[in-house]
Enzyme design. Structure first.
Site, short mmCIF file in Angstrom:
data_model
loop_
_atom_site.label_atom_id
_atom_site.label_comp_id
_atom_site.label_asym_id
_atom_site.label_seq_id
_atom_site.Cartn_x
_atom_site.Cartn_y
_atom_site.Cartn_z
N HIS A 75 0.85 -1.19 0.00
CA HIS A 75 0.00 0.00 0.00
C HIS A 75 0.89 1.24 0.00
O HIS A 75 1.41 1.63 1.05
CB HIS A 75 -0.91 0.01 1.22
CG HIS A 75 -1.95 -1.06 1.24
ND1 HIS A 75 -3.02 -1.07 0.37
CD2 HIS A 75 -2.09 -2.16 2.03
CE1 HIS A 75 -3.77 -2.13 0.62
NE2 HIS A 75 -3.23 -2.80 1.61
N HIS A 102 -0.55 -6.59 -5.43
CA HIS A 102 -0.70 -7.86 -4.74
C HIS A 102 -0.05 -8.96 -5.57
O HIS A 102 -0.14 -8.97 -6.79
CB HIS A 102 -2.19 -8.18 -4.55
CG HIS A 102 -2.47 -9.61 -4.22
ND1 HIS A 102 -3.03 -10.49 -5.13
CD2 HIS A 102 -2.27 -10.33 -3.08
CE1 HIS A 102 -3.16 -11.67 -4.57
NE2 HIS A 102 -2.71 -11.61 -3.32
N ASN A 106 0.70 -13.38 -5.15
CA ASN A 106 0.67 -14.61 -4.38
C ASN A 106 1.12 -15.75 -5.28
O ASN A 106 0.64 -15.88 -6.40
CB ASN A 106 -0.74 -14.90 -3.84
CG ASN A 106 -0.80 -16.17 -3.04
OD1 ASN A 106 -1.04 -17.24 -3.56
ND2 ASN A 106 -0.59 -16.03 -1.74
#
Length: 302
Positions: A97, A107, A109
């Site tokens: 952020h 993001h 993953n």
């Protein structure tokens, strides 16, 4: 029988975490805190966190390797035949952020999962992806991010990028708001087609392409002048990020149901966010352009 090389996956993921942290520290010029933790049921992880940095208001890059005797409900909802199996999961997950409203949230993953049962062949799969959530849209940022996502998966099939982009658009969608979370990227799950070596290579490529996808955008936007209006809109849109992660994100649910470390799981939350009742930006404003020109799914590489 498929040969699963879990130690190689673990070694790659731990190295990926370190490389990403080093790259972000060079941009932010602030160190990431290191927090190592263990899980009573088995396994543990390392959390790398920055708060109140120069470029990043909050960010976490997490590595985890956890084990359990029985799969939690969130992991068997789509695969009920695996209920009751022992399991092992490892991955790297990050959410960044930025402080500046003109710099987007990011993001990533990448993860590996194995479910085992005595007398049966292990069931394994990879999953992951990355996506971009701007507050103020810039076409050059979206094009760069999507081009790098395409480059990450291009060696694995001509149709892979289109499928994984659509999967990302559909997954990162706030159904209760009827709006996407951001401008997307790539997303995949339950990946075992083509064998372990191919799936591991694809996952490595996605992980390795994160910094090239995001770092130039963060560098380009982190020092852009902004005022209270931009900050106010950033906090409003961060509220959407919170809603998605707490209502729809399967990873958050799995972490909580598997008794993971709550501090690490909720690291994805922004440090500040706000909500308003029935508010929408005025037509013709840069804030309205995010909703009309950037959030609706589109082919950014056309």
């Amino acid at each position: 029988m498929t040969t699963i090389v879990a130690p190689a996956v673990r070694a790659y993921l731990a190295g990926l975490q370190q490389r990403i942290v080093e790259g972000l520290e060079a941009i932010d010029r602030s160190p990431f805190r290191r927090d190592e933790w263990t899980r009573p049921e088995g396994g543990g992880g390392v959390s790398r966190l920055i708060e109140h940095g120069n470029a990043l208001e909050r960010g976490g890059v997490l590595f985890s390797h956890v084990l359990g005797e029985t799969l939690p409900a969130s992991a068997t909802a789509h695969r009920p035949e695996l209920a009751g199996r022992a399991w092992e999961a490892m991955g790297v997950s990050l959410v960044l952020h930025p402080r500046n409203p003109y710099a987007p949230t990011a993001h990533l993953n990448v993860r590996f999962f194995v479910a085992r049962k005595a007398g049966a062949e292990p069931v394994w799969w990879f999953g992951g992806g990355m996506d971009l959530t701007p507050y103020y849209g810039f076409a050059e940022d979206a094009v760069h991010f999507h081009r790098t996502c395409r480059d990450a998966v291009a060696p694995f099939g001509a149709d892979v990028h289109a499928r994984y982009k659509q999967w990302c658009d559909e997954y990162f969608y706030l159904k209760h708001r009827r709006e996407p979370r951001g401008v997307g990227g790539v997303f995949y799950d339950d990946l075992n087609e083509g064998g372990f070596d191919r799936c591991f290579a694809l996952t490595r490529s996605v992980g390795d392409h994160f910094l090239p996808a995001y770092a130039p955008i963060l560098v380009r936007r982190k020092d852009t002048p902004f005022g209270e209006r931009e900050r106010d809109f950033q906090l409003y849109r961060r509220g959407r990020y919170v809603e998605f992660n707490l209502v729809w994100d399967r990873g958050t649910l799995f972490g909580l149901q598997s008794n993971g470390r709550t501090e690490a799981i909720l690291m994805s939350m922004p440090p500040l966010a706000q909500w308003r009742y029935d508010w929408s930006p005025a037509p013709g404003t840069p804030e309205a352009a995010l909703h009309t020109d950037f959030l609706p799914p589109r082919d950014w590489l056309a």
